[in-house]
Write a protein that holds these residues in place. Structure first.
Motif, PDB file in Angstrom:
ATOM      1  N   THR A   1      -4.827   1.412   5.006  1.00  0.00           N
ATOM      2  CA  THR A   1      -5.064   0.086   5.586  1.00  0.00           C
ATOM      3  C   THR A   1      -6.409  -0.481   5.144  1.00  0.00           C
ATOM      4  O   THR A   1      -6.817  -1.527   5.626  1.00  0.00           O
ATOM      5  CB  THR A   1      -5.020   0.163   7.127  1.00  0.00           C
ATOM      6  OG1 THR A   1      -5.999   1.105   7.560  1.00  0.00           O
ATOM      7  CG2 THR A   1      -3.640   0.567   7.613  1.00  0.00           C
TER       8      THR A   1
ATOM      9  N   SER B   1       0.861  -1.185   0.000  1.00  0.00           N
ATOM     10  CA  SER B   1       0.000   0.000   0.000  1.00  0.00           C
ATOM     11  C   SER B   1       0.898   1.236   0.000  1.00  0.00           C
ATOM     12  O   SER B   1       1.414   1.640   1.034  1.00  0.00           O
ATOM     13  CB  SER B   1      -0.909  -0.008   1.226  1.00  0.00           C
ATOM     14  OG  SER B   1      -1.689   1.163   1.260  1.00  0.00           O
TER      15      SER B   1
ATOM     16  N   LEU C   1       2.940  -1.473   4.283  1.00  0.00           N
ATOM     17  CA  LEU C   1       2.692  -0.061   4.063  1.00  0.00           C
ATOM     18  C   LEU C   1       3.926   0.606   3.473  1.00  0.00           C
ATOM     19  O   LEU C   1       5.059   0.219   3.797  1.00  0.00           O
ATOM     20  CB  LEU C   1       2.305   0.632   5.377  1.00  0.00           C
ATOM     21  CG  LEU C   1       1.067   0.090   6.082  1.00  0.00           C
ATOM     22  CD1 LEU C   1       0.859   0.816   7.400  1.00  0.00           C
ATOM     23  CD2 LEU C   1      -0.161   0.186   5.205  1.00  0.00           C
TER      24      LEU C   1
ATOM     25  N   ASP D   1       0.372   4.363  -0.351  1.00  0.00           N
ATOM     26  CA  ASP D   1      -0.079   5.565   0.355  1.00  0.00           C
ATOM     27  C   ASP D   1      -0.463   5.280   1.810  1.00  0.00           C
ATOM     28  O   ASP D   1      -1.159   6.064   2.442  1.00  0.00           O
ATOM     29  CB  ASP D   1      -1.233   6.229  -0.390  1.00  0.00           C
ATOM     30  CG  ASP D   1      -2.446   5.326  -0.524  1.00  0.00           C
ATOM     31  OD1 ASP D   1      -2.376   4.151  -0.110  1.00  0.00           O
ATOM     32  OD2 ASP D   1      -3.471   5.782  -1.046  1.00  0.00           O
ATOM     33  N   ASN D   2      -0.019   4.141   2.333  1.00  0.00           N
ATOM     34  CA  ASN D   2      -0.223   3.752   3.736  1.00  0.00           C
ATOM     35  C   ASN D   2      -1.685   3.511   4.103  1.00  0.00           C
ATOM     36  O   ASN D   2      -2.043   3.558   5.278  1.00  0.00           O
ATOM     37  CB  ASN D   2       0.397   4.776   4.692  1.00  0.00           C
ATOM     38  CG  ASN D   2       1.877   4.919   4.476  1.00  0.00           C
ATOM     39  OD1 ASN D   2       2.577   3.932   4.342  1.00  0.00           O
ATOM     40  ND2 ASN D   2       2.352   6.147   4.422  1.00  0.00           N
TER      41      ASN D   2
ATOM     42  N   SER E   1       5.198   3.346   4.218  1.00  0.00           N
ATOM     43  CA  SER E   1       6.015   3.960   5.265  1.00  0.00           C
ATOM     44  C   SER E   1       6.982   2.969   5.911  1.00  0.00           C
ATOM     45  O   SER E   1       7.913   3.368   6.599  1.00  0.00           O
ATOM     46  CB  SER E   1       5.118   4.577   6.343  1.00  0.00           C
ATOM     47  OG  SER E   1       4.328   3.576   6.958  1.00  0.00           O
ATOM     48  N   GLU E   2       6.783   1.673   5.694  1.00  0.00           N
ATOM     49  CA  GLU E   2       7.669   0.650   6.247  1.00  0.00           C
ATOM     50  C   GLU E   2       8.919   0.437   5.399  1.00  0.00           C
ATOM     51  O   GLU E   2       9.810  -0.307   5.797  1.00  0.00           O
ATOM     52  CB  GLU E   2       6.914  -0.670   6.395  1.00  0.00           C
ATOM     53  CG  GLU E   2       5.751  -0.604   7.369  1.00  0.00           C
ATOM     54  CD  GLU E   2       4.904  -1.872   7.366  1.00  0.00           C
ATOM     55  OE1 GLU E   2       5.164  -2.778   6.546  1.00  0.00           O
ATOM     56  OE2 GLU E   2       3.986  -1.954   8.186  1.00  0.00           O
TER      57      GLU E   2
END
Length: 161
Positions: free
Chosen positions: A99, A94, A111, A96-97, A113-114
């Motif tokens: 969920t 994903s 995500l 754009d983070n 961001s990970e």
């Protein structure tokens, strides 16, 4: 009156120069994609490293604002066990983070961001292949469920003649 026209002329030329620079950058990216070289500028994503030198990490990159992503997801969920059985590591990413993919049936996803480095893609959904070092081997835009299946067929040993 002439000062207004002169200011408008300068602004128009500045806009033309900015458009030209943006167009040049876009052409450079298109040439990089057409060359078949790995995209990503040598950036490695160790968290997406493939399980072995033979297998690949197969990542479907999706975004929450993408209607095609939601249409492609059921086909992806069908391909996940097949890719895993073939020795690959399937990952739903994903970008754009969001969920919200769990609501569409995805049990696990990563995500954006990970990631240790940003993934700069101009399109979603995209199918990315990573090697054992986490370097991008290929990046393909996915326009439909059928397109996703066609991109995954060689990975599953289903090469059409």
């Amino acid at each position: 009156m002439t000062s207004i026209l002169a200011a408008a002329l300068v602004a128009a030329w500045a806009a033309i120069v900015l458009l030209f620079l943006g167009y040049s950058a876009l052409l450079g990216q298109i040439r990089e994609l057409k060359s078949g070289q790995p995209t990503g500028g040598g950036v490695s994503h160790p968290e997406l490293a493939a399980p072995s030198a033979v297998g690949r990490t197969v990542a479907l990159v999706v975004g929450s604002g993408c209607a095609t992503c939601a249409e492609v997801l059921p086909a992806w969920l069908t391909l996940v066990p097949q890719l895993a059985d073939a020795g690959h590591r399937p990952v739903l990413l994903s970008i754009d983070n969001s969920t919200g993919w769990a609501e569409h049936g995805a049990e696990t996803f990563m995500l954006g961001s990970e990631l240790s480095a940003p993934l700069l893609l101009a399109y979603q959904p995209a199918l990315l292949l990573f090697d054992e070092s986490g370097a991008i081997v290929s990046a393909e835009p996915v326009g439909s469920a059928l397109g996703l299946q066609e991109y995954c067929a060689p990975l599953l040993g289903l090469v059409s003649s």
